[in-house]
Design an enzyme around this catalytic site. Structure first.
Site, PDB file in Angstrom:
ATOM      1  N   ARG A  46      -3.854 -11.677  15.328  1.00  0.00           N
ATOM      2  CA  ARG A  46      -3.732 -13.048  15.843  1.00  0.00           C
ATOM      3  C   ARG A  46      -2.408 -13.231  16.600  1.00  0.00           C
ATOM      4  O   ARG A  46      -2.361 -13.906  17.629  1.00  0.00           O
ATOM      5  CB  ARG A  46      -3.843 -14.050  14.678  1.00  0.00           C
ATOM      6  CG  ARG A  46      -3.763 -15.493  15.121  1.00  0.00           C
ATOM      7  CD  ARG A  46      -4.099 -16.476  13.973  1.00  0.00           C
ATOM      8  NE  ARG A  46      -3.713 -17.828  14.339  1.00  0.00           N
ATOM      9  CZ  ARG A  46      -2.776 -18.551  13.705  1.00  0.00           C
ATOM     10  NH1 ARG A  46      -2.143 -18.063  12.662  1.00  0.00           N
ATOM     11  NH2 ARG A  46      -2.476 -19.768  14.131  1.00  0.00           N
ATOM     12  N   HIS A  50      -2.201 -14.403  20.452  1.00  0.00           N
ATOM     13  CA  HIS A  50      -1.511 -15.630  20.870  1.00  0.00           C
ATOM     14  C   HIS A  50      -0.298 -15.341  21.754  1.00  0.00           C
ATOM     15  O   HIS A  50       0.070 -16.164  22.592  1.00  0.00           O
ATOM     16  CB  HIS A  50      -1.114 -16.465  19.658  1.00  0.00           C
ATOM     17  CG  HIS A  50      -2.239 -17.261  19.091  1.00  0.00           C
ATOM     18  ND1 HIS A  50      -2.071 -18.414  18.371  1.00  0.00           N
ATOM     19  CD2 HIS A  50      -3.585 -17.066  19.156  1.00  0.00           C
ATOM     20  CE1 HIS A  50      -3.250 -18.891  18.009  1.00  0.00           C
ATOM     21  NE2 HIS A  50      -4.187 -18.079  18.456  1.00  0.00           N
ATOM     22  N   HIS A 173     -12.988 -12.412  14.993  1.00  0.00           N
ATOM     23  CA  HIS A 173     -13.131 -13.298  13.836  1.00  0.00           C
ATOM     24  C   HIS A 173     -13.911 -12.651  12.696  1.00  0.00           C
ATOM     25  O   HIS A 173     -14.203 -13.310  11.698  1.00  0.00           O
ATOM     26  CB  HIS A 173     -13.744 -14.644  14.256  1.00  0.00           C
ATOM     27  CG  HIS A 173     -12.732 -15.553  14.909  1.00  0.00           C
ATOM     28  ND1 HIS A 173     -13.069 -16.757  15.467  1.00  0.00           N
ATOM     29  CD2 HIS A 173     -11.386 -15.423  15.067  1.00  0.00           C
ATOM     30  CE1 HIS A 173     -11.968 -17.314  15.957  1.00  0.00           C
ATOM     31  NE2 HIS A 173     -10.943 -16.537  15.744  1.00  0.00           N
ATOM     32  N   TRP A 189     -14.530 -15.586   7.554  1.00  0.00           N
ATOM     33  CA  TRP A 189     -15.804 -15.636   8.281  1.00  0.00           C
ATOM     34  C   TRP A 189     -16.882 -14.781   7.612  1.00  0.00           C
ATOM     35  O   TRP A 189     -18.060 -14.922   7.904  1.00  0.00           O
ATOM     36  CB  TRP A 189     -15.606 -15.153   9.721  1.00  0.00           C
ATOM     37  CG  TRP A 189     -14.928 -16.136  10.618  1.00  0.00           C
ATOM     38  CD1 TRP A 189     -15.548 -17.064  11.416  1.00  0.00           C
ATOM     39  CD2 TRP A 189     -13.517 -16.293  10.868  1.00  0.00           C
ATOM     40  NE1 TRP A 189     -14.604 -17.786  12.118  1.00  0.00           N
ATOM     41  CE2 TRP A 189     -13.358 -17.337  11.805  1.00  0.00           C
ATOM     42  CE3 TRP A 189     -12.374 -15.665  10.383  1.00  0.00           C
ATOM     43  CZ2 TRP A 189     -12.112 -17.756  12.273  1.00  0.00           C
ATOM     44  CZ3 TRP A 189     -11.127 -16.082  10.837  1.00  0.00           C
ATOM     45  CH2 TRP A 189     -11.002 -17.111  11.768  1.00  0.00           C
TER      46      TRP A 189
HETATM   47 ZN1  ZEM Z   1      -8.847 -16.815  16.376  1.00  0.00          ZN
HETATM   48  N1  ZEM Z   1      -8.494 -18.327  15.095  1.00  0.00           N
HETATM   49  N2  ZEM Z   1      -9.570 -18.144  17.770  1.00  0.00           N
HETATM   50  N3  ZEM Z   1      -9.127 -15.303  17.717  1.00  0.00           N
HETATM   51  N4  ZEM Z   1      -8.142 -15.498  15.033  1.00  0.00           N
HETATM   52  C1  ZEM Z   1      -8.028 -18.201  13.821  1.00  0.00           C
HETATM   53  C2  ZEM Z   1      -7.782 -17.010  13.131  1.00  0.00           C
HETATM   54  C3  ZEM Z   1      -7.853 -15.766  13.707  1.00  0.00           C
HETATM   55  C4  ZEM Z   1      -9.709 -19.505  17.613  1.00  0.00           C
HETATM   56  C5  ZEM Z   1      -9.130 -20.278  16.589  1.00  0.00           C
HETATM   57  O1  ZEM Z   1      -8.987 -21.615  16.737  1.00  0.00           O
HETATM   58  C6  ZEM Z   1      -8.652 -19.682  15.370  1.00  0.00           C
HETATM   59  C7  ZEM Z   1      -9.627 -15.399  18.996  1.00  0.00           C
HETATM   60  C8  ZEM Z   1     -10.218 -16.521  19.527  1.00  0.00           C
HETATM   61  C9  ZEM Z   1     -10.185 -17.793  18.941  1.00  0.00           C
HETATM   62  C10 ZEM Z   1      -8.047 -14.147  15.207  1.00  0.00           C
HETATM   63  C11 ZEM Z   1      -8.203 -13.443  16.399  1.00  0.00           C
HETATM   64  C12 ZEM Z   1      -8.695 -14.004  17.564  1.00  0.00           C
HETATM   65  C13 ZEM Z   1      -7.858 -19.484  13.248  1.00  0.00           C
HETATM   66  C14 ZEM Z   1      -7.321 -19.738  11.851  1.00  0.00           C
HETATM   67  C15 ZEM Z   1      -8.247 -20.413  14.190  1.00  0.00           C
HETATM   68  C16 ZEM Z   1      -8.238 -21.915  13.984  1.00  0.00           C
HETATM   69  C17 ZEM Z   1      -5.793 -19.700  11.830  1.00  0.00           C
HETATM   70  C18 ZEM Z   1      -5.246 -19.899  10.436  1.00  0.00           C
HETATM   71  O2  ZEM Z   1      -5.484 -20.978   9.878  1.00  0.00           O
HETATM   72  O3  ZEM Z   1      -4.608 -18.964   9.919  1.00  0.00           O
HETATM   73  C19 ZEM Z   1     -10.462 -20.040  18.736  1.00  0.00           C
HETATM   74  C20 ZEM Z   1     -10.858 -21.483  18.958  1.00  0.00           C
HETATM   75  C21 ZEM Z   1     -10.781 -18.971  19.538  1.00  0.00           C
HETATM   76  C22 ZEM Z   1     -11.577 -18.932  20.795  1.00  0.00           C
HETATM   77  C23 ZEM Z   1     -12.784 -19.363  20.896  1.00  0.00           C
HETATM   78  C24 ZEM Z   1      -9.467 -14.145  19.678  1.00  0.00           C
HETATM   79  C25 ZEM Z   1      -9.870 -13.897  21.135  1.00  0.00           C
HETATM   80  C26 ZEM Z   1      -8.877 -13.279  18.794  1.00  0.00           C
HETATM   81  C27 ZEM Z   1      -8.462 -11.850  18.964  1.00  0.00           C
HETATM   82  C28 ZEM Z   1      -9.011 -11.029  19.845  1.00  0.00           C
HETATM   83  C29 ZEM Z   1      -7.732 -13.522  13.930  1.00  0.00           C
HETATM   84  C30 ZEM Z   1      -7.597 -12.033  13.672  1.00  0.00           C
HETATM   85  C31 ZEM Z   1      -7.610 -14.544  12.998  1.00  0.00           C
HETATM   86  C32 ZEM Z   1      -7.313 -14.414  11.509  1.00  0.00           C
HETATM   87  C33 ZEM Z   1      -5.828 -14.571  11.254  1.00  0.00           C
HETATM   88  C34 ZEM Z   1      -5.438 -14.438   9.804  1.00  0.00           C
HETATM   89  O4  ZEM Z   1      -4.286 -14.790   9.514  1.00  0.00           O
HETATM   90  O5  ZEM Z   1      -6.214 -13.992   8.973  1.00  0.00           O
END
Ligand code: ZEM
Length: 288
Positions: A46, A50, A173, A189
């Protein structure tokens, strides 16, 4: 000796780093039984995403190049809540390898997270150079989980991705979870959040998703267990017909997902980066 030492000094910092060794040291930081589901891999992925996903192809600003996600105000943008956990975990490596840039360290941590949790090999190049806080991007460049397909397209088209690449990227995800004290959302998820799989797609298609009854932001949980979750933005990949084609493809064909994800994630990490001409491309071997 003067000319000799001068030449030494002109070696660019990025060339003085043993990236294979950094890869190994990052991998050694992944496991921690007291953290989340036992691995920092998901939050490293993540962080890499970001750090990179702020890119705007029109103004050619943002992206991982300057490592600006470490500075306020970018570090404090709502979308980045909780990522200080990942940066803090990686900081000793910045001290150990003082010639590595933050942009290189954070993106490499994403590569390690994907590969060491069983995902595909991700091609990666070094050579980003750090910028100061003035280079931080404005808030609002990362996707808002409360919104749908139009918003998701606006955000990812701005970076230069197409529908297929977007559908592949969101498969990340499969990893990790939402934290109510970070994003406000809650839960993983699927049942194996520390394994990189195509389960994001299979869970999305095979489960019945219902609105979670709680005080928090609108999210979905699987019926009947309620153990797994989907964001409103995740659900858009099921309801939008063009996204859904790819969701179905990746649900039935894990190899195609791995190939497409690998290419799209490598592209994400390079958005807006001007690499030195002689920067080599690495394909690190997973350690296990
Ligand atoms: Zn995420 N993501 N993401 N994402 N994401 C979260 C967690 C993680 C969206 C999003 O709002 C959120 C991509 C695309 C998009 C990861 C990777 C990638 C979380 C939760 C949210 C709210 C955060 C938390 O509370 O810790 C949205 C709206 C997306 C687009 C549609 C893409 C592209 C990613 C990588 C290629 C990962 C690995 C996580 C889990 C993080 C963790 O701490 O476990």
């Amino acid at each position: 000796w003067y000319f000799y030492s001068k030449q030494q000094d002109e070696t660019p910092a990025w060339k003085k780093v043993n990236y294979q060794s950094v890869y190994k040291d990052i991998a050694d930081l992944l496991e921690d039984e007291d953290y989340d589901d036992g691995s920092y891999g998901p939050v490293f992925v993540r962080l890499a995403w970001h750090a990179s996903g702020t890119y705007d192809k029109k103004t050619r600003t943002g992206g991982s190049s300057g490592g600006t996600i470490r500075h306020a105000p970018e570090a404090e943008h709502g979308a980045n809540a909780g990522l200080e956990v990942a940066r803090r975990r990686l900081e000793p490596l910045k001290q150990k390898y003082r010639n590595i840039s933050y942009g290189d360290l954070y993106t490499l941590a994403g590569v390690v997270g994907i590969q060491e949790l069983g995902g595909p090999t991700i091609q990666w190049r070094p050579g980003r150079s750090d910028l100061q806080a003035e280079a931080c991007t404005p808030d609002g460049r990362l996707p808002d989980a409360a919104q749908g397909a139009d918003h998701v397209r606006d955000i990812f088209y701005r970076m230069g991705f197409d529908d297929r690449e977007i559908a592949a990227l969101v498969g990340a995800h499969a990893l990790g979870r939402c934290h109510s004290n970070r994003s406000g959302y809650e839960g993983p998820w699927n049942a194996s959040p520390t394994a990189f799989t195509n389960f994001f797609y299979t869970e999305l298609l095979e489960n019945t998703w219902v609105t979670k009854k709680w005080d928090g932001p609108k999210q979905f949980v699987d019926k009947p267990t309620g153990a797994f979750m989907m964001l409103p933005a995740d659900m858009a990949f099921k309801t939008d017909p063009r996204f859904r084609t790819y969701i179905e493809l990746y649900a039935r064909d894990q190899d195609t997902f791995f190939n497409d994800f690998s290419a799209a994630f490598a592209k994400l990490l390079e958005l807006g980066v001007k690499f030195p001409d002689d920067a080599p491309t690495y394909r690190f071997k997973p350690l296990d």
